[in-house]
Motif scaffolding. Structure first.
Motif, PDB file in Angstrom:
ATOM      1  N   PHE A 136      83.103 174.344  74.339  1.00 40.01           N
ATOM      2  CA  PHE A 136      83.507 174.997  75.584  1.00 40.01           C
ATOM      3  C   PHE A 136      82.478 176.037  76.027  1.00 40.01           C
ATOM      4  CE2 PHE A 136      87.582 173.635  73.670  1.00 40.01           C
ATOM      5  CZ  PHE A 136      87.972 172.755  74.667  1.00 40.01           C
ATOM      6  N   VAL A 137      81.819 176.677  75.076  1.00 39.20           N
ATOM      7  CA  VAL A 137      80.732 177.600  75.428  1.00 39.20           C
ATOM      8  C   VAL A 137      79.618 176.825  76.133  1.00 39.20           C
ATOM      9  CG1 VAL A 137      78.961 179.163  74.535  1.00 39.20           C
ATOM     10  CG2 VAL A 137      81.278 179.216  73.575  1.00 39.20           C
ATOM     11  N   VAL A 138      79.277 175.647  75.607  1.00 40.55           N
ATOM     12  CA  VAL A 138      78.249 174.803  76.243  1.00 40.55           C
ATOM     13  C   VAL A 138      78.699 174.399  77.647  1.00 40.55           C
ATOM     14  CG1 VAL A 138      77.038 172.591  76.113  1.00 40.55           C
ATOM     15  CG2 VAL A 138      77.344 173.968  74.046  1.00 40.55           C
ATOM     16  N   LEU A 139      79.970 174.030  77.787  1.00 35.77           N
ATOM     17  CA  LEU A 139      80.481 173.666  79.111  1.00 35.77           C
ATOM     18  C   LEU A 139      80.408 174.843  80.079  1.00 35.77           C
ATOM     19  CD1 LEU A 139      83.606 171.505  78.172  1.00 35.77           C
ATOM     20  CD2 LEU A 139      81.428 170.702  79.109  1.00 35.77           C
ATOM     21  N   ASP A 140      80.692 176.050  79.588  1.00 34.85           N
ATOM     22  CA  ASP A 140      80.594 177.234  80.448  1.00 34.85           C
ATOM     23  C   ASP A 140      79.161 177.458  80.920  1.00 34.85           C
ATOM     24  OD1 ASP A 140      83.272 177.935  80.535  1.00 34.85           O
ATOM     25  OD2 ASP A 140      83.158 179.184  78.739  1.00 34.85           O
ATOM     26  N   LEU A 141      78.195 177.156  80.050  1.00 35.74           N
ATOM     27  CA  LEU A 141      76.794 177.291  80.446  1.00 35.74           C
ATOM     28  C   LEU A 141      76.405 176.252  81.493  1.00 35.74           C
ATOM     29  CD1 LEU A 141      75.151 177.927  76.943  1.00 35.74           C
ATOM     30  CD2 LEU A 141      75.561 179.609  78.745  1.00 35.74           C
ATOM     31  N   LEU A 142      76.996 175.058  81.386  1.00 38.53           N
ATOM     32  CA  LEU A 142      76.674 173.981  82.323  1.00 38.53           C
ATOM     33  C   LEU A 142      77.447 174.088  83.631  1.00 38.53           C
ATOM     34  CD1 LEU A 142      76.687 170.917  79.877  1.00 38.53           C
ATOM     35  CD2 LEU A 142      74.686 172.077  80.834  1.00 38.53           C
ATOM     36  N   CYS A 143      78.596 174.743  83.582  1.00 37.14           N
ATOM     37  CA  CYS A 143      79.525 174.737  84.707  1.00 37.14           C
ATOM     38  C   CYS A 143      78.907 175.117  86.051  1.00 37.14           C
ATOM     39  CB  CYS A 143      80.712 175.651  84.382  1.00 37.14           C
ATOM     40  SG  CYS A 143      82.018 175.636  85.620  1.00 37.14           S
ATOM     41  N   PRO A 144      78.097 176.186  86.140  1.00 34.21           N
ATOM     42  CA  PRO A 144      77.554 176.552  87.461  1.00 34.21           C
ATOM     43  C   PRO A 144      76.619 175.498  88.038  1.00 34.21           C
ATOM     44  CG  PRO A 144      77.372 178.372  85.899  1.00 34.21           C
ATOM     45  CD  PRO A 144      77.724 177.158  85.103  1.00 34.21           C
ATOM     46  N   TRP A 145      76.074 174.633  87.177  1.00 35.30           N
ATOM     47  CA  TRP A 145      75.042 173.704  87.620  1.00 35.30           C
ATOM     48  C   TRP A 145      75.503 172.250  87.655  1.00 35.30           C
ATOM     49  CZ3 TRP A 145      71.870 177.309  89.071  1.00 35.30           C
ATOM     50  CH2 TRP A 145      71.789 178.485  88.324  1.00 35.30           C
ATOM     51  N   VAL A 146      76.633 171.955  87.049  1.00 34.57           N
ATOM     52  CA  VAL A 146      77.070 170.562  86.932  1.00 34.57           C
ATOM     53  C   VAL A 146      78.457 170.412  87.571  1.00 34.57           C
ATOM     54  CG1 VAL A 146      77.521 168.640  85.350  1.00 34.57           C
ATOM     55  CG2 VAL A 146      75.769 170.355  84.776  1.00 34.57           C
ATOM     56  N   PRO A 147      78.530 169.846  88.775  1.00 35.92           N
ATOM     57  CA  PRO A 147      79.829 169.699  89.446  1.00 35.92           C
ATOM     58  C   PRO A 147      80.838 168.880  88.638  1.00 35.92           C
ATOM     59  CG  PRO A 147      78.033 169.331  90.995  1.00 35.92           C
ATOM     60  CD  PRO A 147      77.407 169.423  89.639  1.00 35.92           C
ATOM     61  N   ALA A 148      80.368 167.926  87.849  1.00 33.64           N
ATOM     62  CA  ALA A 148      81.286 167.098  87.060  1.00 33.64           C
ATOM     63  C   ALA A 148      82.028 167.918  86.017  1.00 33.64           C
ATOM     64  CB  ALA A 148      80.505 165.973  86.375  1.00 33.64           C
ATOM     65  N   VAL A 149      81.420 169.020  85.562  1.00 34.22           N
ATOM     66  CA  VAL A 149      82.090 169.929  84.632  1.00 34.22           C
ATOM     67  C   VAL A 149      82.993 170.886  85.396  1.00 34.22           C
ATOM     68  CG1 VAL A 149      81.740 171.794  82.952  1.00 34.22           C
ATOM     69  CG2 VAL A 149      80.254 169.775  82.910  1.00 34.22           C
ATOM     70  N   ARG A 150      82.500 171.408  86.497  1.00 36.26           N
ATOM     71  CA  ARG A 150      83.229 172.427  87.263  1.00 36.26           C
ATOM     72  C   ARG A 150      84.549 171.884  87.815  1.00 36.26           C
ATOM     73  NH1 ARG A 150      79.171 174.005  89.781  1.00 36.26           N
ATOM     74  NH2 ARG A 150      79.418 172.914  91.768  1.00 36.26           N
ATOM     75  N   ARG A 151      84.642 170.607  88.065  1.00 32.86           N
ATOM     76  CA  ARG A 151      85.867 170.035  88.645  1.00 32.86           C
ATOM     77  C   ARG A 151      87.055 170.152  87.700  1.00 32.86           C
ATOM     78  NH1 ARG A 151      85.701 163.487  88.507  1.00 32.86           N
ATOM     79  NH2 ARG A 151      87.779 163.891  89.376  1.00 32.86           N
ATOM     80  N   TYR A 152      86.788 170.282  86.394  1.00 26.54           N
ATOM     81  CA  TYR A 152      87.868 170.391  85.419  1.00 26.54           C
ATOM     82  C   TYR A 152      88.170 171.829  85.021  1.00 26.54           C
ATOM     83  CZ  TYR A 152      87.294 165.364  84.956  1.00 26.54           C
ATOM     84  OH  TYR A 152      87.218 164.014  85.212  1.00 26.54           O
ATOM     85  N   LYS A 153      87.441 172.767  85.594  1.00 18.27           N
ATOM     86  CA  LYS A 153      87.681 174.166  85.262  1.00 18.27           C
ATOM     87  C   LYS A 153      88.852 174.680  86.093  1.00 18.27           C
ATOM     88  CE  LYS A 153      85.082 178.285  84.028  1.00 18.27           C
ATOM     89  NZ  LYS A 153      86.121 178.557  83.027  1.00 18.27           N
ATOM     90  N   ILE A 154      89.834 175.306  85.427  1.00 20.03           N
ATOM     91  CA  ILE A 154      91.038 175.769  86.127  1.00 20.03           C
ATOM     92  C   ILE A 154      90.691 176.858  87.123  1.00 20.03           C
ATOM     93  CG2 ILE A 154      93.286 176.884  85.802  1.00 20.03           C
ATOM     94  CD1 ILE A 154      93.454 175.489  83.092  1.00 20.03           C
ATOM     95  N   GLN A 155      89.771 177.746  86.754  1.00 23.78           N
ATOM     96  CA  GLN A 155      89.290 178.780  87.667  1.00 23.78           C
ATOM     97  C   GLN A 155      87.788 178.541  87.885  1.00 23.78           C
ATOM     98  OE1 GLN A 155      90.656 182.842  86.906  1.00 23.78           O
ATOM     99  NE2 GLN A 155      92.192 182.068  85.466  1.00 23.78           N
ATOM    100  N   PRO A 156      87.428 177.651  88.801  1.00 24.03           N
ATOM    101  CA  PRO A 156      86.035 177.207  88.930  1.00 24.03           C
ATOM    102  C   PRO A 156      85.059 178.305  89.325  1.00 24.03           C
ATOM    103  CG  PRO A 156      87.377 176.374  90.742  1.00 24.03           C
ATOM    104  CD  PRO A 156      88.315 176.971  89.749  1.00 24.03           C
TER     105      PRO A 156
END
Length: 270
Positions: free
Chosen positions: A55-75
């Motif tokens: 999840f830490v890795v996903l948080d690092l990717l989230c601002p740059w990868v829309p495919a990850v950000r779509r699953y974030k509850i608070q994008p």
């Protein structure tokens, strides 16, 4: 483990034991590690960090990868290093200063003897489920009391709510009292049920994973609450709502206690 291992390997008497016996025999051959006074604290912190890391890795990717950000509850929320590092630092500090001395005292007082037989597979699964249900009930009561009684909240539980938006490494960002309360629930439950040592390890891994997932801030199609039918399991969407709205969804995992108390609030997560 000493040289007696090969002569003590147990011949399983059922298909359930046959499935788990090789794993258990492998752990027993590493008795010097598993019987070490360092093992409980090292196992706990390694499992916790290992569960948090994806999840830490996903948080690092989230601002740059829309495919990850779509699953974030608070994008729009991404934890910063100033939030992540204190959480990790406090977890490491508490395990070193508090958890390890307690496990060392327990080890010196009553070192455990590992049984030669593995548990039955169905027995292991049953004990893990019962331990989760017991922990859910115990923490629900603890949690409600620490929200409803102002002194308990201010003194012991407030630190966990310093981060209104959840992220994985905030899971164990808590007071020492809260940490030992939750650990006590774990140990009392496995002791009451007479759980096999392998069952205890599996339960701890499952419990840590579910707790981290609850705080991860990500609602995936394979998240646990989507796999358990009939809305029995609240999971990450419900617990994220607890952190943002504060007065609902007190149970860590299942939904029945909040339904009974009238504190269940459905999330609007995808």
């Amino acid at each position: 483990m000493s040289g007696r291992n090969t002569s003590e390997l147990h011949v399983p008497c059922s298909s359930g034991q046959l499935f788990l016996q090789p794993l258990w025999d492998g752990l027993r051959t590493r008795e010097a590690l598993t019987q070490s006074p360092f093992f409980p604290a090292v196992f706990s912190i390694t499992t916790y960090v290992g569960c948090c890391l994806p999840f830490v890795v996903l948080d690092l990717l989230c601002p740059w990868v829309p495919a990850v950000r779509r699953y974030k509850i608070q994008p729009d929320f991404v934890p910063t290093a100033r939030q992540l590092l204190p959480c990790l630092g406090q977890t490491l500090y508490q395990h070193l200063v508090f958890v390890f001395p307690v496990t060392l005292l327990h080890w010196a007082r009553a070192p455990a003897l590992l049984p030669p037989e593995a548990p039955e597979l169905l027995q292991l699964a049953w004990h893990v489920v019962v331990c989760l249900l017991l922990f859910d009930a115990e923490f629900f009561l603890w949690h409600v009391l620490h929200h409803r009684i102002p002194w308990l909240y201010r003194t012991f539980h407030k630190v966990h709510h310093q981060n209104s938006s959840s992220f994985a490494l905030a899971t164990q960002y808590m007071s020492v009292w809260e940490l030992f309360s939750l650990a006590s629930f774990d140990m009392v439950n496995v002791t009451l049920l007479g759980c096999h040592p392998l069952t205890v390890l599996v339960f701890h891994v499952v419990n840590i994973w579910l707790s981290v997932e609850d705080h991860s801030g990500y609602d995936f199609p394979w998240s646990t609450h989507r796999l358990v039918p009939f809305g029995w399991y609240g999971g990450v969407a419900h617990h994220d709502l607890h952190h943002s709205q504060f007065n609902c969804n007190f149970a860590p995992y299942f939904t029945h206690w909040d339904k009974i108390l009238g504190t269940l609030r459905a999330s609007g997560a995808k």
